[in-house]
Design a protein around this motif. Structure first.
Motif, PDB file in Angstrom:
ATOM      1  N   SER A   4      36.707   8.003 -50.128  1.00  0.00           N
ATOM      2  CA  SER A   4      35.832   7.662 -48.998  1.00  0.00           C
ATOM      3  C   SER A   4      35.307   8.959 -48.392  1.00  0.00           C
ATOM      4  N   PHE A   5      34.145   8.873 -47.772  1.00  0.00           N
ATOM      5  CA  PHE A   5      33.501  10.071 -47.242  1.00  0.00           C
ATOM      6  C   PHE A   5      34.221  10.598 -46.006  1.00  0.00           C
ATOM      7  N   GLY A   6      34.251  11.918 -45.868  1.00  0.00           N
ATOM      8  CA  GLY A   6      34.763  12.546 -44.662  1.00  0.00           C
ATOM      9  C   GLY A   6      33.727  12.485 -43.540  1.00  0.00           C
ATOM     10  N   ALA A   7      34.089  13.067 -42.400  1.00  0.00           N
ATOM     11  CA  ALA A   7      33.251  12.959 -41.198  1.00  0.00           C
ATOM     12  C   ALA A   7      31.880  13.606 -41.386  1.00  0.00           C
ATOM     13  N   THR A   8      31.847  14.794 -41.987  1.00  0.00           N
ATOM     14  CA  THR A   8      30.567  15.488 -42.149  1.00  0.00           C
ATOM     15  C   THR A   8      29.660  14.722 -43.102  1.00  0.00           C
ATOM     16  N   SER A   9      30.235  14.276 -44.220  1.00  0.00           N
ATOM     17  CA  SER A   9      29.437  13.490 -45.174  1.00  0.00           C
ATOM     18  C   SER A   9      28.951  12.198 -44.533  1.00  0.00           C
ATOM     19  N   ASP A  36      35.635  12.399 -56.224  1.00  0.00           N
ATOM     20  CA  ASP A  36      35.217  12.327 -54.835  1.00  0.00           C
ATOM     21  C   ASP A  36      33.826  12.957 -54.738  1.00  0.00           C
ATOM     22  N   LEU A  37      33.064  12.549 -53.727  1.00  0.00           N
ATOM     23  CA  LEU A  37      31.709  13.072 -53.543  1.00  0.00           C
ATOM     24  C   LEU A  37      31.564  13.611 -52.135  1.00  0.00           C
ATOM     25  N   THR A  38      30.664  14.579 -51.987  1.00  0.00           N
ATOM     26  CA  THR A  38      30.325  15.059 -50.655  1.00  0.00           C
ATOM     27  C   THR A  38      28.809  15.029 -50.488  1.00  0.00           C
ATOM     28  N   VAL A  39      28.351  14.680 -49.302  1.00  0.00           N
ATOM     29  CA  VAL A  39      26.919  14.623 -49.024  1.00  0.00           C
ATOM     30  C   VAL A  39      26.472  15.997 -48.524  1.00  0.00           C
ATOM     31  N   VAL A  40      25.552  16.596 -49.258  1.00  0.00           N
ATOM     32  CA  VAL A  40      25.059  17.928 -48.901  1.00  0.00           C
ATOM     33  C   VAL A  40      23.879  17.821 -47.936  1.00  0.00           C
ATOM     34  N   PHE A  87      33.102  16.551 -55.321  1.00  0.00           N
ATOM     35  CA  PHE A  87      33.968  17.357 -54.464  1.00  0.00           C
ATOM     36  C   PHE A  87      35.308  17.440 -55.179  1.00  0.00           C
ATOM     37  N   ILE A  88      35.566  18.617 -55.760  1.00  0.00           N
ATOM     38  CA  ILE A  88      36.710  18.769 -56.660  1.00  0.00           C
ATOM     39  C   ILE A  88      37.569  19.942 -56.211  1.00  0.00           C
ATOM     40  N   ASP A  89      38.865  19.719 -56.126  1.00  0.00           N
ATOM     41  CA  ASP A  89      39.800  20.761 -55.692  1.00  0.00           C
ATOM     42  C   ASP A  89      39.360  21.379 -54.366  1.00  0.00           C
ATOM     43  N   GLY A  90      38.901  20.538 -53.465  1.00  0.00           N
ATOM     44  CA  GLY A  90      38.594  21.003 -52.118  1.00  0.00           C
ATOM     45  C   GLY A  90      37.265  21.696 -51.961  1.00  0.00           C
TER      46      GLY A  90
END
Ligand SMILES: [Zn+2]
Length: 146
Positions: A4-9, A36-40, A87-90
């Protein structure tokens, strides 16, 4: 493991069109999502677009966009484009095509599910920058026809 997405994403995601919000929430939670994915980026202001457009042209770095300010799907409100990377290994992995290519089919499959269940209006289409000729943009997804 469901992601699930973190706060920034999440904050960036919510600058996007509701169809993109639904798509990426569902895709990230999809049992087949391998990373995992992060929104840039979601929405970009004209000033942000101008700064990116200058990169590799009038400021140092390599060219990252061919869209002049106001010409990007990121410049609409809400944004009709989103940049998402594994989003891999932090850390975000924007240059690592293996994981990017592994995630893309799950995103397309999720879109197909949204078409099947009537979430996507007729005529709205999804496009991945990783399929583009010229420099592919593996992070970039956009919707057309909204
Ligand atoms: Zn983009």
């Amino acid at each position: 493991m469901p992601f699930s997405f973190g706060a920034t994403s999440t904050a960036r995601l919510h600058t996007c069109h509701p169809l993109l919000v639904t798509l990426f929430r569902r895709a990230l939670a999809h049992p087949s999502m391998p990373h995992d994915l992060t929104v840039v980026y979601g929405h970009r202001s004209s000033a942000e677009q101008a700064a990116l457009y200058a990169k590799g042209r009038t400021t140092p770095g390599k060219i990252v966009t061919n869209a002049a300010p106001g010409k990007s799907k990121h410049n609409t409100k809400p944004s009709q484009a989103i940049d998402v990377v594994p989003f891999i290994d932090g850390k975000a992995s924007p240059e690592d095509w293996g994981p990017i290519r592994a995630c893309a089919p799950v995103i397309y499959a999720t879109w197909a599910e949204m078409q099947a269940d009537g979430t996507v209006p007729n005529g709205v289409t999804l496009h991945w920058g990783g399929d583009w000729n010229g420099p592919p943009d593996g992070a970039h997804w956009e919707i057309r026809g909204v």
